[in-house]
Design an enzyme around this catalytic site. Structure first.
Site, short mmCIF file in Angstrom:
data_model
loop_
_atom_site.label_atom_id
_atom_site.label_comp_id
_atom_site.label_asym_id
_atom_site.label_seq_id
_atom_site.Cartn_x
_atom_site.Cartn_y
_atom_site.Cartn_z
N THR A 44 0.66 -1.60 0.09
CA THR A 44 -0.24 0.18 -0.66
C THR A 44 0.68 1.21 0.30
OG1 THR A 44 0.17 -0.30 2.45
CG2 THR A 44 -1.73 -0.89 1.44
N ASN A 46 1.47 5.22 1.60
CA ASN A 46 0.87 6.03 2.47
C ASN A 46 1.36 6.71 1.60
OD1 ASN A 46 1.68 2.30 3.33
ND2 ASN A 46 0.75 3.99 5.29
N GLU A 120 -3.67 4.73 3.22
CA GLU A 120 -3.02 3.99 2.06
C GLU A 120 -3.47 3.48 1.09
OE1 GLU A 120 -2.02 0.40 3.94
OE2 GLU A 120 -2.36 0.84 6.20
P1 ADP Z 1 4.99 0.54 3.66
O1 ADP Z 1 4.53 0.10 5.04
O2 ADP Z 1 6.47 1.71 3.46
O3 ADP Z 1 3.76 1.45 2.94
P2 ADP Z 1 4.73 -1.46 1.91
O4 ADP Z 1 4.98 -2.43 1.93
O5 ADP Z 1 2.88 -0.99 2.31
O6 ADP Z 1 5.19 -0.40 2.82
O7 ADP Z 1 4.75 -1.00 0.49
C1 ADP Z 1 4.89 0.41 -0.07
C2 ADP Z 1 5.33 0.75 -1.30
O8 ADP Z 1 5.76 -0.32 -2.54
C3 ADP Z 1 4.87 1.61 -2.04
O9 ADP Z 1 5.36 3.46 -0.98
C4 ADP Z 1 4.60 2.01 -2.94
O10 ADP Z 1 6.40 2.98 -3.32
C5 ADP Z 1 5.47 0.17 -3.50
N1 ADP Z 1 4.55 -0.59 -4.39
C6 ADP Z 1 4.66 -1.61 -5.38
N2 ADP Z 1 3.12 -1.85 -6.02
C7 ADP Z 1 2.50 -1.08 -5.42
C8 ADP Z 1 0.97 -1.16 -5.77
N3 ADP Z 1 0.46 -1.64 -6.66
N4 ADP Z 1 0.49 0.09 -4.84
C9 ADP Z 1 0.93 0.36 -3.82
N5 ADP Z 1 2.17 0.91 -3.34
C10 ADP Z 1 3.43 -1.02 -4.54
N1 RBF Z 2 -6.49 -2.97 8.22
C1 RBF Z 2 -7.50 -3.86 9.46
O1 RBF Z 2 -7.07 -3.86 10.13
N2 RBF Z 2 -8.52 -3.97 9.33
C2 RBF Z 2 -9.71 -4.07 7.47
O2 RBF Z 2 -10.61 -4.41 7.88
C3 RBF Z 2 -8.73 -3.54 6.75
N3 RBF Z 2 -8.74 -3.42 5.18
C4 RBF Z 2 -7.97 -3.07 4.25
C5 RBF Z 2 -8.70 -3.02 3.16
C6 RBF Z 2 -7.46 -3.04 1.69
C7 RBF Z 2 -8.36 -2.83 0.28
C8 RBF Z 2 -6.10 -2.47 2.13
C9 RBF Z 2 -5.63 -2.28 0.97
C10 RBF Z 2 -6.13 -2.10 3.42
C11 RBF Z 2 -6.85 -2.65 4.57
N4 RBF Z 2 -6.05 -2.66 6.22
C12 RBF Z 2 -7.76 -3.09 6.91
C13 RBF Z 2 -5.38 -2.32 6.43
C14 RBF Z 2 -3.98 -3.59 6.58
O3 RBF Z 2 -3.64 -3.23 7.44
C15 RBF Z 2 -2.30 -2.25 5.89
O4 RBF Z 2 -2.18 -2.00 4.41
C16 RBF Z 2 -1.13 -3.18 6.44
O5 RBF Z 2 -0.81 -3.34 7.67
C17 RBF Z 2 -0.48 -2.46 5.75
O6 RBF Z 2 -0.19 -1.26 6.10
MG MG Z 3 1.84 0.92 3.05
#
Ligand code: ADP
Ligand code: RBF
Ligand code: MG
Length: 190
Positions: A44, A46, A120
């Protein structure tokens, strides 16, 4: 805790998004909690929430819509797009802007008990490399569900996969697909 039972398979009327949507926000992709990819296999991007006027009043939960991202010239996922593409227009494509469907969470991740509100975005596209620091603009078109706590990380992942399917199905309808032509998505303020 997540209620049992079936979930809706599509969100909103065929005629298109309704008030208060679209909700828009933009910013540079920042580091999050470092577990989206690691714990869930669902990265995701952020976004900072500090300067988003509507966010304090928004219901916590899962939303979907379109995302514009300005990828750097060196990014391996910056494939050429057909020259007749309207969204983004050719000059914005040249600047690295691309548009993708997205699903996102706004809130406190109750499964992880965050204390700060986060926004996110999971982009429905396979990227060859990260895009931290890139400018991103999103247009949120609908609300899917509240955020829940879960009995296991597997059940959270299962629900997120359903969110992705529901979002893709919802955005595929003409009146929803057309919303990718919003100039806000390639960095033009509105
Ligand atoms: P963080 O906790 O730093 O957000 P994540 O594990 O959620 O780490 O990874 C997020 C990062 O991965 C984004 O900031 C982006 O640079 C990269 N990324 C790669 N593919 C995707 C995608 N399909 N959707 C969102 N972010 C992506
Ligand atoms: N986190 C939760 O604790 N409960 C949820 O119902 C939940 N739903 C999510 C749905 C989507 C489509 C996405 C992208 C994330 C969701 N998350 C939820 C957040 C998830 O815990 C988080 O992306 C990771 O912990 C990374 O920060
Ligand atoms: Mg993230």
């Amino acid at each position: 805790m997540r209620p049992d039972g079936p979930r809706p398979t599509i969100i909103g009327p065929d005629s298109g998004p309704e008030a208060p949507f679209p909700l828009r926000m933009n910013g540079k992709v920042v580091s999050g909690f470092g577990r989206g990819s690691k714990d869930l296999g669902i990265p995701t991007a952020n976004l900072p929430v500090e300067d988003v006027p509507w966010i304090a009043d928004a219901q916590s939960g899962v939303y979907f819509g379109w995302a514009g991202i300005q990828l750097p010239a060196s990014h391996p996922s910056l494939e050429p797009v057909p020259s007749d593409t309207k969204a983004p227009p050719p000059n914005k494509v040249a600047e690295g802007w691309r548009i993708f469907p997205m699903v996102m969470s706004i809130g406190y991740n109750p499964f992880y008990k965050n204390t700060v509100r986060s926004a996110e975005v999971h982009v429905m596209h396979k990227f060859e490399k990260d895009f931290y620091g890139s400018q991103m603009a999103i247009s949120i078109l609908g609300y899917i569900r509240p955020e829940y706590d879960y009995v296991s990380v597997e059940s959270l992942i299962e629900d997120i996969k359903t969110d992705i399917e529901v979002s893709e199905r919802s955005l595929a309808r003409d009146a929803w697909a057309k919303r990718r032509e919003d100039a806000y998505l390639w960095g033009e303020e509105s």
